[in-house]
Motif scaffolding. Structure first.
Motif, mmCIF file in Angstrom:
data_model
loop_
_atom_site.group_PDB
_atom_site.id
_atom_site.type_symbol
_atom_site.label_atom_id
_atom_site.label_comp_id
_atom_site.label_asym_id
_atom_site.label_seq_id
_atom_site.Cartn_x
_atom_site.Cartn_y
_atom_site.Cartn_z
ATOM 1 N N ASP A 1 38.836 41.738 84.859
ATOM 2 C CA ASP A 1 38.772 40.656 83.884
ATOM 3 C C ASP A 1 39.812 39.572 84.140
ATOM 4 O O ASP A 1 40.102 38.769 83.259
ATOM 5 N N THR A 2 40.393 39.564 85.323
ATOM 6 C CA THR A 2 41.357 38.533 85.711
ATOM 7 C C THR A 2 40.807 37.798 86.931
ATOM 8 O O THR A 2 40.327 38.434 87.877
ATOM 9 N N TYR A 3 40.871 36.475 86.892
ATOM 10 C CA TYR A 3 40.327 35.694 88.005
ATOM 11 C C TYR A 3 41.424 35.456 89.040
ATOM 12 O O TYR A 3 42.302 34.613 88.877
ATOM 13 N N TRP A 4 41.372 36.214 90.134
ATOM 14 C CA TRP A 4 42.394 36.141 91.175
ATOM 15 C C TRP A 4 42.050 35.118 92.249
ATOM 16 O O TRP A 4 42.944 34.676 92.988
ATOM 17 N N GLY A 5 40.782 34.747 92.377
ATOM 18 C CA GLY A 5 40.399 33.805 93.426
ATOM 19 C C GLY A 5 40.591 34.400 94.810
ATOM 20 O O GLY A 5 40.415 35.595 95.024
ATOM 21 N N GLU A 6 40.983 33.541 95.764
ATOM 22 C CA GLU A 6 41.160 33.978 97.145
ATOM 23 C C GLU A 6 42.612 34.396 97.370
ATOM 24 O O GLU A 6 43.536 33.607 97.141
ATOM 25 N N LEU A 7 42.824 35.633 97.799
ATOM 26 C CA LEU A 7 44.155 36.125 98.115
ATOM 27 C C LEU A 7 44.121 36.860 99.452
ATOM 28 O O LEU A 7 43.163 37.568 99.757
ATOM 29 N N ASP A 8 45.183 36.698 100.215
ATOM 30 C CA ASP A 8 45.338 37.484 101.438
ATOM 31 C C ASP A 8 45.904 38.870 101.125
ATOM 32 O O ASP A 8 45.496 39.867 101.722
ATOM 33 N N TYR A 9 46.852 38.917 100.175
ATOM 34 C CA TYR A 9 47.498 40.178 99.821
ATOM 35 C C TYR A 9 47.659 40.256 98.305
ATOM 36 O O TYR A 9 48.201 39.326 97.692
ATOM 37 N N LEU A 10 47.236 41.359 97.726
ATOM 38 C CA LEU A 10 47.486 41.660 96.320
ATOM 39 C C LEU A 10 48.337 42.921 96.269
ATOM 40 O O LEU A 10 47.879 44.008 96.644
ATOM 41 N N LEU A 11 49.592 42.779 95.851
ATOM 42 C CA LEU A 11 50.517 43.909 95.787
ATOM 43 C C LEU A 11 50.441 44.553 94.408
ATOM 44 O O LEU A 11 50.459 43.841 93.397
ATOM 45 N N ILE A 12 50.350 45.874 94.366
ATOM 46 C CA ILE A 12 50.274 46.615 93.118
ATOM 47 C C ILE A 12 51.613 47.324 92.917
ATOM 48 O O ILE A 12 51.939 48.258 93.659
ATOM 49 N N ASP A 13 52.383 46.874 91.939
ATOM 50 C CA ASP A 13 53.679 47.478 91.637
ATOM 51 C C ASP A 13 53.439 48.691 90.734
ATOM 52 O O ASP A 13 53.264 48.558 89.525
ATOM 53 N N LEU A 14 53.427 49.877 91.326
ATOM 54 C CA LEU A 14 53.062 51.098 90.612
ATOM 55 C C LEU A 14 54.255 51.667 89.841
ATOM 56 O O LEU A 14 55.404 51.465 90.223
ATOM 57 N N PRO A 15 53.972 52.421 88.773
ATOM 58 C CA PRO A 15 55.063 53.095 88.059
ATOM 59 C C PRO A 15 55.581 54.279 88.871
ATOM 60 O O PRO A 15 54.943 54.705 89.848
ATOM 61 N N PRO A 16 56.721 54.840 88.484
ATOM 62 C CA PRO A 16 57.219 56.038 89.180
ATOM 63 C C PRO A 16 56.244 57.208 89.011
ATOM 64 O O PRO A 16 55.423 57.230 88.107
ATOM 65 N N GLY A 17 56.390 58.182 89.900
ATOM 66 C CA GLY A 17 55.610 59.407 89.784
ATOM 67 C C GLY A 17 54.225 59.289 90.385
ATOM 68 O O GLY A 17 53.900 58.377 91.151
ATOM 69 N N THR A 18 53.371 60.241 90.029
ATOM 70 C CA THR A 18 51.963 60.268 90.451
ATOM 71 C C THR A 18 51.157 60.552 89.187
ATOM 72 O O THR A 18 50.999 61.695 88.785
ATOM 73 N N SER A 19 50.646 59.492 88.580
ATOM 74 C CA SER A 19 50.110 59.594 87.230
ATOM 75 C C SER A 19 48.674 59.089 87.141
ATOM 76 O O SER A 19 48.032 58.800 88.147
ATOM 77 N N ASP A 20 48.216 58.949 85.893
ATOM 78 C CA ASP A 20 46.888 58.389 85.640
ATOM 79 C C ASP A 20 46.719 57.022 86.283
ATOM 80 O O ASP A 20 45.638 56.679 86.765
ATOM 81 N N ILE A 21 47.794 56.216 86.272
ATOM 82 C CA ILE A 21 47.708 54.863 86.819
ATOM 83 C C ILE A 21 47.393 54.912 88.309
ATOM 84 O O ILE A 21 46.552 54.143 88.812
ATOM 85 N N HIS A 22 48.033 55.815 89.033
ATOM 86 C CA HIS A 22 47.771 55.942 90.469
ATOM 87 C C HIS A 22 46.318 56.348 90.719
ATOM 88 O O HIS A 22 45.656 55.801 91.618
ATOM 89 N N LEU A 23 45.830 57.287 89.941
ATOM 90 C CA LEU A 23 44.438 57.723 90.106
ATOM 91 C C LEU A 23 43.472 56.601 89.746
ATOM 92 O O LEU A 23 42.459 56.400 90.421
#
Length: 369
Positions: free
Chosen positions: A206-228
């Motif tokens: 639901d976010t309009y990112w347009g054209e990007l070469d790189y999209l970096l995902i700053d993840l939370p610590p650990g291995t959680s629901d967000i990572h999955l």
């Protein structure tokens, strides 16, 4: 009158002897040579690199000039234009169709400076000429708005093909999205895992990112629901693991790295960045004090046979820049900015190699019992 046989065919033949240092194939086979123009004892052409952050661009330029002089004639003027078309394996992607590469930045442990590294890598890549965005996936502890001095900003909503879409905040040339832009700054976010995962999905869909070469995902610590949720929602190009040198950080970073290498996830690990690798006082810029230990990042990289992308020093100006909302890589300090630029170039290099040599990553399928 020149005796050289200066033709487009001769130029391509000569450049067929120039190997792309990372991909280990010649420029002509890789279709990287474009727009050959011939003059009197002069040749001009363009080499299309796989990233504008290529750390070996001047080496490639020199090899092209040397090849023309060696295989056609030593007195020919050679003008090499270098441009870039960032490589990708994400073709016809239903989610984020204009994004070429999605990079997960993970740590396994909090407090290692992962958000600081993410912010500065993004700005460094942008300064090289790439189109870059960041999703702050740490729903419960978002740091990106502070890092970019954007705590008071809110994303606009606009119509894209008949659908209401969030418009990312843009700071220092980088597009940003974070839950911190959408909730009161001092409020705690008390959500169950599924709600946090739904917020991340909205940042993708639901976010309009347009054209990007790189999209970096700053993840939370650990291995959680967000990572999955990340690996189930989009095919991730690769992951970067951030650690500090000491044993306790390496133990958690190892778990974070191992998660991406699980067979059912199978996201390529692009490399390790060692943050706070050594302390350098401002008054002694050539001194290094390894107060958190030495060589931990290299040990982790060697253990899992991945590159050590960079070692970032523990310098007061990096902390001050983050607090002030201006990533330190925007400055021209050779110690701090140089470390982040080198790490960004190494990351871009590994992305290009990954895209040329490995199959595309597929989203993890949800198995329902």
């Amino acid at each position: 009158m020149s005796t050289y046989r200066l033709t487009k065919e001769a130029v391509l033949s000569a450049l067929g002897h120039v190997e792309e240092p990372d991909l280990k194939r010649d420029l002509v086979t890789l279709n990287m040579v474009k727009d050959i123009e011939l003059g009197v004892d002069q040749v001009r052409f363009t080499v299309v690199l796989t990233t504008p952050a290529c750390p070996l661009k001047e080496l490639i330029r020199k090899r092209c000039v040397d090849a023309i002089h060696t295989y056609i004639g030593p007195d020919i003027e050679v003008i090499v234009n270098l441009t870039a078309d960032v490589s990708s394996t994400r073709f016809n992607a239903p989610v984020l169709p204009g994004v070429k590469n999605i990079i997960a930045v993970a740590s396994g442990k909090g407090g290692v400076g992962k958000s600081t590294v993410t912010a500065n890598l993004a700005v460094a890549l942008h300064k090289s000429g790439a189109k870059v965005g960041i999703i702050d996936a740490d729903i419960f502890g978002p740091s990106i708005p502070v890092m970019f001095g954007a705590e008071e900003l809110q994303p606009a909503v606009g119509q894209v093909e008949g659908k209401n879409m969030l418009q990312p905040i843009r700071q220092f040339g980088v597009k940003l999205m974070s839950i911190g832009f959408l909730t009161p700054r001092d409020n705690a976010i008390v959500w169950r895992g599924p709600m946090a995962s739904q917020a991340l999905r909205q940042f993708f869909a639901d976010t309009y990112w347009g054209e990007l070469d790189y999209l970096l995902i700053d993840l939370p610590p650990g291995t959680s629901d967000i990572h999955l949720t990340l690996v189930q929602t989009v095919p991730v190009t690769g992951a970067v693991i951030v650690t500090t040198p000491q044993k306790v950080a390496l133990a958690d970073a190892t778990k974070g790295l191992a998660m991406f290498r699980q067979p059912q996830i199978n996201v390529p690990v692009l490399g390790v960045i060692e943050n706070m690798a050594y302390f350098t006082p401002a008054e002694l810029p050539d001194s290094k004090y390894h107060i958190f230990g030495k060589g931990g990042g290299q040990l982790l990289a060697d253990k899992y046979d991945v590159p050590l992308l960079g070692q970032i020093p523990l310098v007061q100006s990096i902390r001050e820049a983050g607090d002030e909302g201006k990533p330190v890589v925007t400055e021209n300090d050779p110690i701090t900015s140089g470390a982040f630029r080198s790490a960004a170039e190494a990351l871009a290099q590994q992305i290009s190699v990954r895209n040329a040599t490995l199959e595309k990553t597929r989203p993890v399928e949800i198995v329902r019992q």
